[in-house]
Structures are given as C-alpha cells and as structure tokens.
Write an enzyme that holds these catalytic residues in place. Structure first.
Site, PDB file in Angstrom:
ATOM      1  N   ARG A   1     -25.917 -76.876  24.145  1.00 37.33           N
ATOM      2  CA  ARG A   1     -24.805 -77.759  23.779  1.00 37.33           C
ATOM      3  C   ARG A   1     -24.029 -77.199  22.587  1.00 37.33           C
ATOM      4  NH1 ARG A   1     -25.116 -83.465  21.167  1.00 37.33           N
ATOM      5  NH2 ARG A   1     -23.119 -84.378  21.770  1.00 37.33           N
TER       6      ARG A   1
ATOM      7  N   HIS B   1     -19.973 -76.741  22.272  1.00 37.80           N
ATOM      8  CA  HIS B   1     -19.169 -77.311  21.188  1.00 37.80           C
ATOM      9  C   HIS B   1     -18.499 -76.228  20.353  1.00 37.80           C
ATOM     10  CE1 HIS B   1     -20.998 -81.643  20.965  1.00 37.80           C
ATOM     11  NE2 HIS B   1     -20.735 -81.263  22.198  1.00 37.80           N
ATOM     12  N   ASP B   2     -19.150 -75.095  20.220  1.00 37.52           N
ATOM     13  CA  ASP B   2     -18.512 -73.992  19.495  1.00 37.52           C
ATOM     14  C   ASP B   2     -17.277 -73.522  20.262  1.00 37.52           C
ATOM     15  OD1 ASP B   2     -18.056 -71.974  17.617  1.00 37.52           O
ATOM     16  OD2 ASP B   2     -19.260 -70.528  18.752  1.00 37.52           O
TER      17      ASP B   2
ATOM     18  N   SER C   1     -17.487 -71.311  14.555  1.00 37.86           N
ATOM     19  CA  SER C   1     -16.925 -72.242  13.568  1.00 37.86           C
ATOM     20  C   SER C   1     -17.824 -73.472  13.429  1.00 37.86           C
ATOM     21  CB  SER C   1     -15.503 -72.653  13.963  1.00 37.86           C
ATOM     22  OG  SER C   1     -15.461 -73.091  15.307  1.00 37.86           O
TER      23      SER C   1
ATOM     24  N   ASN D   1     -21.051 -83.874  16.695  1.00 36.14           N
ATOM     25  CA  ASN D   1     -21.968 -82.850  16.189  1.00 36.14           C
ATOM     26  C   ASN D   1     -23.171 -83.433  15.474  1.00 36.14           C
ATOM     27  OD1 ASN D   1     -20.673 -80.616  17.095  1.00 36.14           O
ATOM     28  ND2 ASN D   1     -19.536 -80.262  15.201  1.00 36.14           N
TER      29      ASN D   1
ATOM     30  N   PRO E   1     -14.933 -83.157  24.371  1.00 35.61           N
ATOM     31  CA  PRO E   1     -14.762 -84.337  25.222  1.00 35.61           C
ATOM     32  C   PRO E   1     -15.798 -85.416  24.882  1.00 35.61           C
ATOM     33  CG  PRO E   1     -15.675 -82.494  26.482  1.00 35.61           C
ATOM     34  CD  PRO E   1     -15.306 -81.960  25.134  1.00 35.61           C
TER      35      PRO E   1
ATOM     36  N   HIS F   1     -26.336 -81.155  31.948  1.00 38.80           N
ATOM     37  CA  HIS F   1     -27.004 -82.431  31.655  1.00 38.80           C
ATOM     38  C   HIS F   1     -28.249 -82.635  32.512  1.00 38.80           C
ATOM     39  CE1 HIS F   1     -23.116 -84.244  29.696  1.00 38.80           C
ATOM     40  NE2 HIS F   1     -23.701 -83.318  28.947  1.00 38.80           N
ATOM     41  N   THR F   2     -28.614 -81.639  33.270  1.00 43.64           N
ATOM     42  CA  THR F   2     -29.910 -81.668  33.958  1.00 43.64           C
ATOM     43  C   THR F   2     -31.055 -81.502  32.960  1.00 43.64           C
ATOM     44  OG1 THR F   2     -31.262 -80.655  35.689  1.00 43.64           O
ATOM     45  CG2 THR F   2     -29.892 -79.164  34.453  1.00 43.64           C
TER      46      THR F   2
ATOM     47  N   ASP G   1     -32.512 -77.904  37.125  1.00 48.13           N
ATOM     48  CA  ASP G   1     -32.494 -78.036  38.581  1.00 48.13           C
ATOM     49  C   ASP G   1     -31.258 -78.810  39.028  1.00 48.13           C
ATOM     50  OD1 ASP G   1     -33.008 -80.625  37.817  1.00 48.13           O
ATOM     51  OD2 ASP G   1     -35.134 -80.555  38.338  1.00 48.13           O
TER      52      ASP G   1
HETATM   53  C1  HEM Z   1     -17.969 -82.778  30.482  1.00 53.56           C
HETATM   54  C2  HEM Z   1     -17.919 -83.218  29.251  1.00 53.56           C
HETATM   55  C3  HEM Z   1     -19.135 -83.471  28.424  1.00 53.56           C
HETATM   56  C4  HEM Z   1     -19.388 -84.583  27.713  1.00 53.56           C
HETATM   57  C5  HEM Z   1     -18.491 -85.789  27.576  1.00 53.56           C
HETATM   58  C6  HEM Z   1     -20.678 -84.413  27.099  1.00 53.56           C
HETATM   59  C7  HEM Z   1     -21.271 -85.337  26.271  1.00 53.56           C
HETATM   60  C8  HEM Z   1     -22.569 -85.262  25.826  1.00 53.56           C
HETATM   61  C9  HEM Z   1     -23.234 -86.261  25.037  1.00 53.56           C
HETATM   62  C10 HEM Z   1     -22.578 -87.531  24.502  1.00 53.56           C
HETATM   63  C11 HEM Z   1     -24.526 -85.883  24.879  1.00 53.56           C
HETATM   64  C12 HEM Z   1     -25.643 -86.642  24.191  1.00 53.56           C
HETATM   65  C13 HEM Z   1     -25.558 -86.612  22.701  1.00 53.56           C
HETATM   66  C14 HEM Z   1     -26.546 -87.582  22.122  1.00 53.56           C
HETATM   67  O1  HEM Z   1     -26.335 -88.794  22.309  1.00 53.56           O
HETATM   68  O2  HEM Z   1     -27.547 -87.141  21.516  1.00 53.56           O
HETATM   69  C15 HEM Z   1     -24.677 -84.627  25.559  1.00 53.56           C
HETATM   70  C16 HEM Z   1     -25.844 -83.927  25.621  1.00 53.56           C
HETATM   71  C17 HEM Z   1     -25.930 -82.655  26.137  1.00 53.56           C
HETATM   72  N1  HEM Z   1     -24.889 -81.911  26.636  1.00 53.56           N
HETATM   73 FE1  HEM Z   1     -23.074 -82.580  27.114  1.00 53.56          FE
HETATM   74  N2  HEM Z   1     -21.178 -83.204  27.458  1.00 53.56           N
HETATM   75  C18 HEM Z   1     -20.276 -82.574  28.260  1.00 53.56           C
HETATM   76  C19 HEM Z   1     -20.377 -81.314  28.777  1.00 53.56           C
HETATM   77  C20 HEM Z   1     -21.414 -80.451  28.483  1.00 53.56           C
HETATM   78  C21 HEM Z   1     -21.396 -79.036  28.726  1.00 53.56           C
HETATM   79  C22 HEM Z   1     -20.204 -78.253  29.270  1.00 53.56           C
HETATM   80  C23 HEM Z   1     -22.601 -78.553  28.329  1.00 53.56           C
HETATM   81  C24 HEM Z   1     -23.110 -77.146  28.341  1.00 53.56           C
HETATM   82  C25 HEM Z   1     -22.748 -76.237  29.210  1.00 53.56           C
HETATM   83  C26 HEM Z   1     -23.367 -79.681  27.869  1.00 53.56           C
HETATM   84  C27 HEM Z   1     -24.680 -79.624  27.475  1.00 53.56           C
HETATM   85  C28 HEM Z   1     -25.389 -80.692  26.986  1.00 53.56           C
HETATM   86  C29 HEM Z   1     -26.814 -80.664  26.752  1.00 53.56           C
HETATM   87  C30 HEM Z   1     -27.747 -79.511  27.080  1.00 53.56           C
HETATM   88  C31 HEM Z   1     -27.157 -81.887  26.200  1.00 53.56           C
HETATM   89  C32 HEM Z   1     -28.538 -82.352  25.727  1.00 53.56           C
HETATM   90  C33 HEM Z   1     -28.654 -82.128  24.242  1.00 53.56           C
HETATM   91  C34 HEM Z   1     -30.013 -82.453  23.654  1.00 53.56           C
HETATM   92  O3  HEM Z   1     -30.984 -82.632  24.387  1.00 53.56           O
HETATM   93  O4  HEM Z   1     -30.103 -82.496  22.417  1.00 53.56           O
HETATM   94  N3  HEM Z   1     -22.604 -80.810  27.955  1.00 53.56           N
HETATM   95  N4  HEM Z   1     -23.468 -84.269  26.113  1.00 53.56           N
HETATM   96  C1  LIG Z   2     -25.925 -81.036  11.560  1.00 52.34           C
HETATM   97  C2  LIG Z   2     -25.002 -81.759  10.674  1.00 52.34           C
HETATM   98  O1  LIG Z   2     -24.293 -81.192   9.872  1.00 52.34           O
HETATM   99  N1  LIG Z   2     -24.990 -83.057  10.834  1.00 52.34           N
HETATM  100  C3  LIG Z   2     -24.136 -83.871  10.041  1.00 52.34           C
HETATM  101  C4  LIG Z   2     -23.187 -84.626  10.921  1.00 52.34           C
HETATM  102  O2  LIG Z   2     -22.377 -85.430  10.136  1.00 52.34           O
HETATM  103  C5  LIG Z   2     -23.046 -86.384   9.318  1.00 52.34           C
HETATM  104  C6  LIG Z   2     -22.030 -87.158   8.551  1.00 52.34           C
HETATM  105  O3  LIG Z   2     -20.828 -87.250   9.182  1.00 52.34           O
HETATM  106  C7  LIG Z   2     -24.032 -85.714   8.386  1.00 52.34           C
HETATM  107  O4  LIG Z   2     -24.785 -86.697   7.703  1.00 52.34           O
HETATM  108  C8  LIG Z   2     -24.943 -84.819   9.186  1.00 52.34           C
HETATM  109  O5  LIG Z   2     -25.762 -84.088   8.325  1.00 52.34           O
END
Ligand code: HEM
Ligand SMILES: CC(=O)N[C@H]1CO[C@H](CO)[C@@H](O)[C@@H]1O
Ligand SMILES: *[C@@H]1O[C@H](CO)[C@@H](O)[C@H](O)[C@H]1NC(C)=O
Ligand SMILES: *[C@@H]1O[C@H](CO)[C@@H](O)[C@H](O)[C@H]1NC(C)=O
Ligand SMILES: *[C@@H]1O[C@H](CO)[C@@H](O)[C@H](O)[C@H]1NC(C)=O
Ligand SMILES: *[C@@H]1O[C@H](CO)[C@@H](O)[C@H](O)[C@H]1NC(C)=O
Ligand SMILES: *[C@@H]1O[C@H](CO)[C@@H](O)[C@H](O)[C@H]1NC(C)=O
Ligand SMILES: *[C@@H]1O[C@H](CO)[C@@H](O)[C@H](O)[C@H]1NC(C)=O
Ligand SMILES: *[C@@H]1O[C@H](CO)[C@@H](O)[C@H](O)[C@H]1NC(C)=O
Length: 337
Positions: free
Chosen positions: A68, A72-73, A82, A102, A170, A200-201, A262
């Site tokens: 992720r 985001h980068d 960045s 982030n 997004p 998101h798998t 998967d």
């Molecule tokens: C299509 C638009 C996307 C949206 C709106 C989105 C949004 C999010 C959000 C809200 C989370 C959970 C954050 C949390 O509540 O902790 C998440 C998790 C994640 N996203 Fe996305 N995402 C998108 C696309 C992507 C893409 C393109 C990738 C990578 C190629 C990605 C990889 C991941 C992964 C691996 C997680 C799990 C992170 C973890 O386990 O800490 N996402 N995403």
């Molecule tokens: C990893 C990181 O820098 N997380 C920061 C995200 O933003 C909040 C405040 O907006 C910080 O408290 C976290 O340390």
C-alpha cells in the site's frame, strides 16, 4: 532547381528523422531500466530481497502495508518516495505521511533498515523510491503472489505536501466515476483499477474506512448500505465495528485468506461482500464487472500476469530519472534541508 530543393528537403527530412530517433534513444536512456544498478550496485536487488525474505515472515502483516505504501507513494508526485519524508523546509512536518489515508500506513522503519543496508553497500546510489518499489514486489512474492521484474532508476523527490496526499489518494467512499477519474489522472485505465484493487486480497482495514456503510450511509444516521450483503453487515456490526465511534478495530478485507494473494477478493465482490464502497463500486459498471468475471473465469496465473503488468505501470507513474531529484541518504529527509 525545384528538383534540387526537393532533394535537399529529403536530405533534411533524413536528419530530422535521425535526430528524432536519437532523441527517443536518449529519452529512453533517462527512462527506468531493468537492473539499473547492475554496474553501480550489483547486489542492490538481492539485498532488498534477502531482507524482505528474512523479516516479513516474522511480521506478515507488514507485507500488505508495504504494498500500500508503494501505491500511496506513486499516486502523489509520482513514485519518488515523497511519502517517506518526515520534514522538508517548505512543508515543515506537514508532509504526506501525516495525511489521513497515511495514518494507517506502517513500515517506515522497515524501509529505513533496508535503505541503511543499501547505503552500507553502495553509499548514495540506490534511491528510496526504488527501495519501496522493490520491497513491494518482494512482499507480494512472500504472500504467494507473482514475481515480476521491477524496472529501476527512480530518483527521490524533494517535496512532500500533506494536502496533495489528500487530493490524490482515492478514498474508500468513492463511487465508480470518482475512482475512474482518480486512476485516469495517473494514466491508469479501468483494467488497472480492477487489477490493482485486487491487492485488497491481502491486509486489513480499520472500521472508519467503511463503518459509514453500516451506520451512516449517505449521511443518514441509522442507514445501512443496501449494496452490502446484509448478513455480512450484521456480522460486522455484531462482532467487529460495534459502533460508529470505533476507530481501532481491524477487519480482514478478504476474510479467511487475508494473507494469501489469491482471487477470492473478486469472488467476494460478486457476493456483495467487498468491504469498501470503492470495492463495491467495481461491480456497478458493466466494463469493470466484465473484467471481474473474466478474472474469475481465468486462472490464478492469468491474474498474476495481469496484476504484475498493472503494478509495473503504476510503478512508472511520474518517475524522476536522469538528473532530476536526488538519491536521498536518509529516506526521511532530503539531503539538504
Ligand atoms: C482503488 C482505490 C483504493 C482505495 C479507495 C483504497 C483504500 C484503502 C483503505 C481505506 C484501506 C484500509 C486502511 C485502513 O483502514 O487501515 C486499504 C488497505 C489496503 N490497500 Fe487499498 N485502496 C485502493 C487501491 C489500492 C491499490 C491500488 C493497492 C496496491 C496495489 C492497495 C493496497 C492495499 C493494501 C495491501 C491494503 C491493506 C493494508 C494493511 O493491511 O495494512 N489499495 N486500501
Ligand atoms: C506514519 C505517520 O506519520 N503517521 C502519522 C499520520 O498522521 C498523524 C496525525 O495527522 C500522526 O499522528 C501520525 O504519526
Ligand atoms: C520519521 O517518522 C516516522 C514515523 O512516520 C518515524 O518512525 C521515524 O523514526 C522518523 N524518522 C526519523 C529519521 O526521524
Ligand atoms: C501544498 O499543496 C497545496 C495544493 O497544491 C498548495 O496550495 C500549498 O501551497 C502547498 N504547500 C506547500 C508548503 O508547498
Ligand atoms: C510539528 O511541528 C510543530 C511545530 O513546528 C510541533 O509543534 C509539532 O509537535 C510537530 N508535530 C510532530 C508530529 O512532530
Ligand atoms: C460520484 O461521486 C461524485 C463525487 O462525490 C459525485 O459528484 C457524483 O454525482 C457521483 N456519481 C454518481 C453516479 O453517484
Ligand atoms: C454521518 O455522515 C454525515 C455526512 O457525511 C456526517 O456529516 C456525520 O458527521 C456522520 N455522522 C457520524 C456520527 O459520523
Ligand atoms: C459516538 O460519539 C458521539 C460523540 O462523541 C456520541 O454522541 C455518540 O453517542 C457515540 N455513539 C455511539 C453509538 O457510541
Ligand atoms: C462504464 O464505464 C465506461 C467508461 O466510463 C462507460 O463507457 C460505460 O458507459 C459505463 N457503463 C455503465 C453501465 O455505467
């Protein structure tokens, strides 16, 4: 006379074409390359791979967050690390990583440790941006996903701005057209949207990323998103996000196989069990719905190949090459603040 000048212009055209070809060649010389560090730091990719293989199995949840991080980068100012900056003279500490999306990204210290190994091997050579891209690929491999060759040669940016992260990453509340626009702004198409969402798998989400679907849909308290499977929604409300105020509980995005790369994410989408509105949105358009069906009808190998191509495409967004940017010594800071 006329004949002569026509000959001249053919000659001029020849040089024009030659210069254009040379221009393309020198342009691609400043493009990403496979094994960019072959001469300058031949062990670079191996150092990253070994570190990931050694440490991710002890902390498997890091794999998802590191993938992720690469996303985001790349979506903010291109893949230029960045997201890693803690401070710049223009933004102070209001850098990208402080933006809401982030706050749930982790693994910054993991990247720092990889980078310090790379610095010890070849000081000032391997960028933080390439480090993130390689770590993301190797992390996917460890979750059982595909290996692909990551082109390298990215350089690190000098700017990191919290408001740019907010406007480019997004949100999970987005509908189909907002997602399409967000990806199109980065040169990614609907196929990329479906494939990359497949990440998101693996991984987890915190309740605030989706609890409005359970408790406050369309801004009406007490409303539940009718497009979310009602049995799944009841289960989430009873056992996970017990109130709209829960900010800490985490939920597996692909319950049952959240550490395995998967196809089950796509199966869940068709069962109306995608966790975010942005996941569910992929089934609301006939083009993306048919991509989902094609992926489910195809083999796992086919998904891996297509996913890898989209990852490579994402990894090329807005990259800085040649002499732009710099090679940071420490990923959290530009070389001279
Ligand atoms: C299509 C638009 C996307 C949206 C709106 C989105 C949004 C999010 C959000 C809200 C989370 C959970 C954050 C949390 O509540 O902790 C998440 C998790 C994640 N996203 Fe996305 N995402 C998108 C696309 C992507 C893409 C393109 C990738 C990578 C190629 C990605 C990889 C991941 C992964 C691996 C997680 C799990 C992170 C973890 O386990 O800490 N996402 N995403
Ligand atoms: C990893 C990181 O820098 N997380 C920061 C995200 O933003 C909040 C405040 O907006 C910080 O408290 C976290 O340390
Ligand atoms: C940069 O900030 C991260 C948290 O975002 C922190 O873990 C890390 O220690 C900081 N790095 C430096 C070098 O201060
Ligand atoms: C950050 O970006 C926003 C939006 O592009 C801009 O208005 C603001 O001036 C930038 N901040 C800094 C410190 O550069
Ligand atoms: C950011 O900087 C401000 C003032 O410069 C300081 O008060 C604040 O504690 C800093 N925040 C973090 C997270 O370091
Ligand atoms: C999608 O969301 C955007 C931005 O929130 C909104 O303007 C648009 O009307 C929505 N489209 C649909 C079809 O709901
Ligand atoms: C419900 O959604 C509306 C609109 O997005 C928002 O203004 C409100 O704060 C939300 N309520 C709660 C309790 O989160
Ligand atoms: C959530 O928090 C708000 C404000 O703190 C409070 O008014 C409300 O009662 C809380 N709701 C629940 C369901 O706990
Ligand atoms: C799906 O999106 C494509 C691309 O924007 C568009 O051409 C098509 O009309 C959409 N289909 C539906 C059913 O919304």
């Amino acid at each position: 006379m006329f004949f002569q000048s026509s000959k001249m212009s053919t000659f001029g055209y020849f040089w024009f074409v030659m210069l254009a070809i040379l221009g393309v060649i020198s342009y691609s010389a400043a493009d990403l390359q496979f094994n960019f560090y072959a001469k300058t730091c031949p062990k670079a990719e191996k150092i990253v791979q070994d570190y990931v293989h050694e440490h991710i199995p002890n902390a498997p949840s890091l794999a998802a967050t590191l993938i992720r991080m690469h996303f985001h980068d790349c979506f903010v100012r291109g893949c230029d690390a960045s997201i890693l900056l803690n401070f710049t003279s223009s933004s102070g500490n209001q850098t990208e990583k402080t933006a809401v999306p982030n706050q749930t990204v982790r693994g910054f210290d993991f990247i720092d440790r990889v980078k310090s190994l790379l610095e010890a091997e070849c000081p000032g050579v391997v960028s933080c941006a390439d480090t993130i891209a390689l770590v993301a690929r190797d992390s996917i491999v460890l979750t059982g996903g595909p290996f692909w060759r990551v082109p390298t040669g990215r350089r690190d940016g000098l700017i990191s701005n919290v408001s740019e992260a907010l406007s480019n990453i997004p949100a999970p509340f987005m509908n189909f057209s907002a997602l399409q626009t967000s990806f199109a702004n980065k040169g990614l198409d609907l196929k990329d949207l479906v494939l990359l969402s497949g990440a998101h798998t693996i991984g987890i989400a915190h309740c605030p990323s989706f609890s409005s679907r359970l408790y406050n849909f369309s801004g009406i308290l007490g409303n539940q998103d009718p497009s979310l499977d009602s049995e799944y929604a009841s289960n989430l409300k009873a056992n996970k996000c017990k109130s709209i105020n829960d900010t800490t509980t985490i939920v597996e995005m692909d319950p049952g196989s959240f550490r395995t790369f998967d196809l089950s994410y796509y199966t869940l989408l068709l069962k109306r069990r995608g966790l975010f509105q942005s996941d569910a949105a992929l089934t609301t358009n006939s083009t993306t719905l048919s991509y989902i069906n094609q992926l489910l009808q195809g083999s796992l190998q086919n998904f891996y190949e297509e996913f890898a191509l989209s990852m490579e495409k994402m990894g090329r967004i807005g990259v800085k090459t040649g002499t732009s940017g710099e090679i940071r010594k420490q990923c959290a800071f530009v070389n001279s603040n």
